[in-house]
Design an enzyme around this catalytic site. Structure first.
Site, PDB file in Angstrom:
ATOM      1  N   HIS A  37       0.783  -1.276  -0.026  1.00  0.00           N
ATOM      2  CA  HIS A  37      -0.215   0.453  -0.236  1.00  0.00           C
ATOM      3  C   HIS A  37       0.946   1.055   0.012  1.00  0.00           C
ATOM      4  CE1 HIS A  37      -2.161  -2.766   2.471  1.00  0.00           C
ATOM      5  NE2 HIS A  37      -2.975  -2.900   1.539  1.00  0.00           N
ATOM      6  N   SER A 189      -2.566  -7.890   3.328  1.00  0.00           N
ATOM      7  CA  SER A 189      -2.818  -7.938   5.290  1.00  0.00           C
ATOM      8  C   SER A 189      -3.390  -9.018   5.132  1.00  0.00           C
ATOM      9  CB  SER A 189      -4.317  -7.100   4.561  1.00  0.00           C
ATOM     10  OG  SER A 189      -3.811  -5.908   3.905  1.00  0.00           O
TER      11      SER A 189
HETATM   12  P1  AMP Z   1      -6.253  -3.835  -0.459  1.00  0.00           P
HETATM   13  O1  AMP Z   1      -6.238  -2.935   0.806  1.00  0.00           O
HETATM   14  O2  AMP Z   1      -6.080  -5.730   0.189  1.00  0.00           O
HETATM   15  O3  AMP Z   1      -7.882  -3.719  -0.874  1.00  0.00           O
HETATM   16  O4  AMP Z   1      -5.573  -3.371  -0.800  1.00  0.00           O
HETATM   17  C1  AMP Z   1      -5.498  -2.027  -1.372  1.00  0.00           C
HETATM   18  C2  AMP Z   1      -4.346  -1.114  -2.713  1.00  0.00           C
HETATM   19  O5  AMP Z   1      -3.248  -2.005  -2.793  1.00  0.00           O
HETATM   20  C3  AMP Z   1      -5.027  -2.554  -4.207  1.00  0.00           C
HETATM   21  O6  AMP Z   1      -5.002  -1.534  -5.494  1.00  0.00           O
HETATM   22  C4  AMP Z   1      -3.797  -3.354  -3.964  1.00  0.00           C
HETATM   23  O7  AMP Z   1      -3.647  -3.851  -5.603  1.00  0.00           O
HETATM   24  C5  AMP Z   1      -2.901  -3.283  -3.986  1.00  0.00           C
HETATM   25  N1  AMP Z   1      -1.613  -4.140  -2.893  1.00  0.00           N
HETATM   26  C6  AMP Z   1      -1.930  -5.201  -2.156  1.00  0.00           C
HETATM   27  N2  AMP Z   1      -0.945  -6.104  -2.280  1.00  0.00           N
HETATM   28  C7  AMP Z   1      -0.293  -5.141  -2.741  1.00  0.00           C
HETATM   29  C8  AMP Z   1       1.349  -5.513  -3.064  1.00  0.00           C
HETATM   30  N3  AMP Z   1       2.078  -6.585  -2.686  1.00  0.00           N
HETATM   31  N4  AMP Z   1       1.848  -4.796  -3.959  1.00  0.00           N
HETATM   32  C9  AMP Z   1       1.113  -3.874  -4.323  1.00  0.00           C
HETATM   33  N5  AMP Z   1       0.201  -3.510  -4.004  1.00  0.00           N
HETATM   34  C10 AMP Z   1      -0.383  -3.610  -3.757  1.00  0.00           C
END
Ligand code: AMP
Length: 284
Positions: A37, A189
């Site tokens: 993130h 997460s």
């Molecule tokens: P989330 O909180 O899981 O909905 O993720 C929020 C944003 O962060 C989304 O666009 C995800 O694709 C991105 N994201 C989550 N994990 C990663 C990671 N390991 N590397 C890059 N972006 C990530």
């Protein structure tokens, strides 16, 4: 950094910024922030005058048997991390703020057909409708110049890009590379759900993708052969059970028999009770 919980307050604040011709970057998240993130937030900071990040665990993108209630949450920690990454406004709406009549009473939604159906869409029916709907709402509330998503959620990127194109939404979509732990595990997460044995077993995802990459580099162009090699590695891990392995066109997620200039190798694997995703975007 300002923490804003109400939509009218956020809109008033952003109207001023827009009047001053400040470029607005937007990073939507579900919180419990990690380096993945933060990489998006830092990039948004580097490319914009004002960065808005949201933390919202969106109920309508979770299935009835999924982890909406138990999804990890820690706003105090997230606030510190977001501020350090350069976020100017952290938008943290309550569910009732986003769904004023209750999310069960939402009558309007955004459905991006076809690209929402396979891969994660097959085992998570309605998931991408929930994602596309909430992202549309955020785009209308924030009206960002540029929005940042992680390539970690490869299908989500395809769905959002297609939605923006099909509906002429006035936002530039950036997909940023996957951020990994030192041993290769893609940050998520949900990694906190893994016990030590599962955490070790989870390495099978990135290991199988490394094998796919090495086959591609060696000239393998047969989609089924790549899928077979990935499957073979994952099957060696007793704690893993495969949801899907997809070898597809990165633009429309159509299955590829023969790989030409680019391919997305995407997988979802359950390690114990935790469903993990990872992928390789390969371009010649
Ligand atoms: P989330 O909180 O899981 O909905 O993720 C929020 C944003 O962060 C989304 O666009 C995800 O694709 C991105 N994201 C989550 N994990 C990663 C990671 N390991 N590397 C890059 N972006 C990530």
């Amino acid at each position: 950094m300002e923490v804003v919980t109400r939509i009218p307050e956020l809109k008033a604040r952003l109207a001023k910024a827009r009047q001053a011709e400040r470029r607005i970057g937007f990073v939507p998240t579900m919180g419990y922030l990690h380096e993945g993130h933060l990489s998006l937030m830092r990039r948004a900071k580097a490319e914009n005058d004002l960065v808005v990040a949201s933390i919202f665990v969106n109920p309508i993108q979770f299935g009835p048997q999924e982890d909406f209630a138990s999804y990890p949450r820690d706003l105090a920690r997230d606030s510190r991390m977001a501020e350090q990454a350069g976020v100017d406004i952290l938008f943290v709406p309550a569910v009732e703020e986003m769904y004023s009549r209750g999310h069960e009473n939402l009558l309007t939604s955004v459905e991006v057909s076809r690209v929402s159906q396979g891969l994660c869409g097959a085992s998570r029916p309605g998931h991408f409708r929930g994602v596309a709907t909430v992202v549309t709402k955020f785009f209308h509330i924030v009206q960002p110049d540029t929005a940042y998503f992680g390539q970690k959620d490869a299908q989500q990127v395809v769905v959002i890009r297609r939605m923006v194109e099909d509906l002429n939404l006035d936002v530039r979509v950036i997909a940023a590379p996957i951020v990994r732990e030192a041993d290769g595990l893609a940050m998520s997460s949900r990694n906190v759900y893994l016990n030590p044995a599962e955490r070790q077993a989870a390495l099978v995802l990135s290991r199988s993708l490394a094998q796919a990459e090495s086959l591609l580099r060696g000239g393998e162009r047969n989609g089924a052969a790549i899928a077979r090699a990935v499957r073979g590695i994952i099957l060696q891990e007793p704690l893993a059970s495969i949801d899907y392995i997809a070898v597809v066109n990165p633009d429309d997620l159509a299955e590829l028999q023969t790989i030409e200039t680019s391919v997305l190798v995407a997988l979802a694997v359950r390690i114990g009770k935790t469903r993990l995703i990872d992928n390789l975007l390969w371009e010649e």
